[in-house]
Design a protein around this motif. Structure first.
Motif, PDB file in Angstrom:
ATOM      1  N   TRP A 168      43.230  28.614  41.281  1.00 35.83           N
ATOM      2  CA  TRP A 168      43.012  29.740  40.374  1.00 35.83           C
ATOM      3  C   TRP A 168      42.433  30.930  41.133  1.00 35.83           C
ATOM      4  O   TRP A 168      42.888  32.069  40.942  1.00 35.83           O
ATOM      5  N   CYS A 169      41.452  30.680  41.992  1.00 35.97           N
ATOM      6  CA  CYS A 169      40.830  31.762  42.765  1.00 35.97           C
ATOM      7  C   CYS A 169      41.854  32.471  43.646  1.00 35.97           C
ATOM      8  O   CYS A 169      41.886  33.702  43.701  1.00 35.97           O
ATOM      9  N   LEU A 170      42.672  31.700  44.343  1.00 35.68           N
ATOM     10  CA  LEU A 170      43.696  32.309  45.201  1.00 35.68           C
ATOM     11  C   LEU A 170      44.652  33.175  44.387  1.00 35.68           C
ATOM     12  O   LEU A 170      44.994  34.289  44.792  1.00 35.68           O
ATOM     13  N   ALA A 171      45.061  32.687  43.242  1.00 34.66           N
ATOM     14  CA  ALA A 171      46.020  33.418  42.414  1.00 34.66           C
ATOM     15  C   ALA A 171      45.416  34.654  41.753  1.00 34.66           C
ATOM     16  O   ALA A 171      46.110  35.656  41.565  1.00 34.66           O
ATOM     17  N   ASN A 172      44.139  34.603  41.407  1.00 36.85           N
ATOM     18  CA  ASN A 172      43.541  35.678  40.619  1.00 36.85           C
ATOM     19  C   ASN A 172      42.558  36.566  41.369  1.00 36.85           C
ATOM     20  O   ASN A 172      42.322  37.700  40.964  1.00 36.85           O
ATOM     21  N   TRP A 173      41.972  36.054  42.429  1.00 34.47           N
ATOM     22  CA  TRP A 173      41.039  36.843  43.223  1.00 34.47           C
ATOM     23  C   TRP A 173      41.590  37.199  44.599  1.00 34.47           C
ATOM     24  O   TRP A 173      41.105  38.109  45.239  1.00 34.47           O
ATOM     25  N   GLY A 174      42.544  36.410  45.079  1.00 40.11           N
ATOM     26  CA  GLY A 174      43.086  36.645  46.408  1.00 40.11           C
ATOM     27  C   GLY A 174      42.349  35.908  47.502  1.00 40.11           C
ATOM     28  O   GLY A 174      42.731  35.946  48.661  1.00 40.11           O
ATOM     29  N   THR A 175      41.284  35.226  47.156  1.00 42.09           N
ATOM     30  CA  THR A 175      40.503  34.441  48.103  1.00 42.09           C
ATOM     31  C   THR A 175      40.208  33.087  47.470  1.00 42.09           C
ATOM     32  O   THR A 175      40.286  32.945  46.250  1.00 42.09           O
ATOM     33  N   SER A 176      39.872  32.108  48.285  1.00 46.07           N
ATOM     34  CA  SER A 176      39.765  30.737  47.786  1.00 46.07           C
ATOM     35  C   SER A 176      38.483  30.426  47.015  1.00 46.07           C
ATOM     36  O   SER A 176      38.379  29.366  46.400  1.00 46.07           O
TER      37      SER A 176
END
Length: 191
Positions: A68-76
């Protein structure tokens, strides 16, 4: 994973800048810190504990925190060591924070949609010198100025060092005029 240094500079008004810094602040740490949840909140259904293959299969990667973080924030994950950012904040128009492995350009662009009248300068550089670095200025969701040099070039290496506040020697690099670029002390060209 390499650490990415991020610099957020706000121009356009003391009270409005302060409002932006309060908006993004980690609630426990206050101004000078950044909590990515304040810009794009993680939904409550996202599985936040460490995952394994069975959990990824059960919930789906997009419903587990890393995906979710990668998809929505761009970072893990959220900002690294936000308490350090809060401690170093001097009350001015700049916040420096670290993320793991990636920049958060899209979140900063979204932030500029909320604070439409401000000019938001965003700079980032990975500890992998000369790779994953750049700067952009946003206003009302638009990139007004953008500088993202080609990885491994002299411009990319110098921009990385500038953002990180480092010297080439700190990373084992020296400038080779014959190559027109930086090389590692051992002789291998960077990039």
């Amino acid at each position: 994973m390499p650490i990415v240094r991020n610099i957020l500079r706000v121009q356009g008004g003391g009270a409005k800048s302060a409002a932006l810094f309060d908006f993004v602040a980690n609630r426990k740490l206050g101004r000078g810190s950044i909590d990515l949840n304040r810009i794009t909140p993680m939904p409550p259904w996202v599985f936040r504990q460490p995952t394994n293959q069975a959990l990824l299969k059960k919930y789906g990667e997009e419903n587990c925190s890393r995906g979710w973080c990668l998809a929505n924030w761009g970072t893990s994950q959220n900002v690294l060591r936000p308490e350090r950012s809060a401690r170093k904040y001097d009350g001015g128009d700049v916040i420096v924070f670290d993320t793991e492995d990636s920049d958060v350009r899209e979140l900063i662009r979204k932030l500029s949609l909320v604070f439409k009248d401000l000019y938001i300068d965003y700079l980032w550089a990975s500890e992998d010198i000369g790779v994953n670095m750049g700067s952009v200025q946003y206003r009302d969701g638009e990139a007004l100025i953008e500088f993202i040099p080609t990885p491994g070039t002299r411009a990319a290496i110098e921009r990385s060092l500038d953002i990180l506040g480092a010297r080439a020697a700190d990373y084992g690099l020296i400038y080779d005029p014959s190559a027109g670029n930086y090389v590692y002390r051992g002789g291998n060209a960077n990039g």
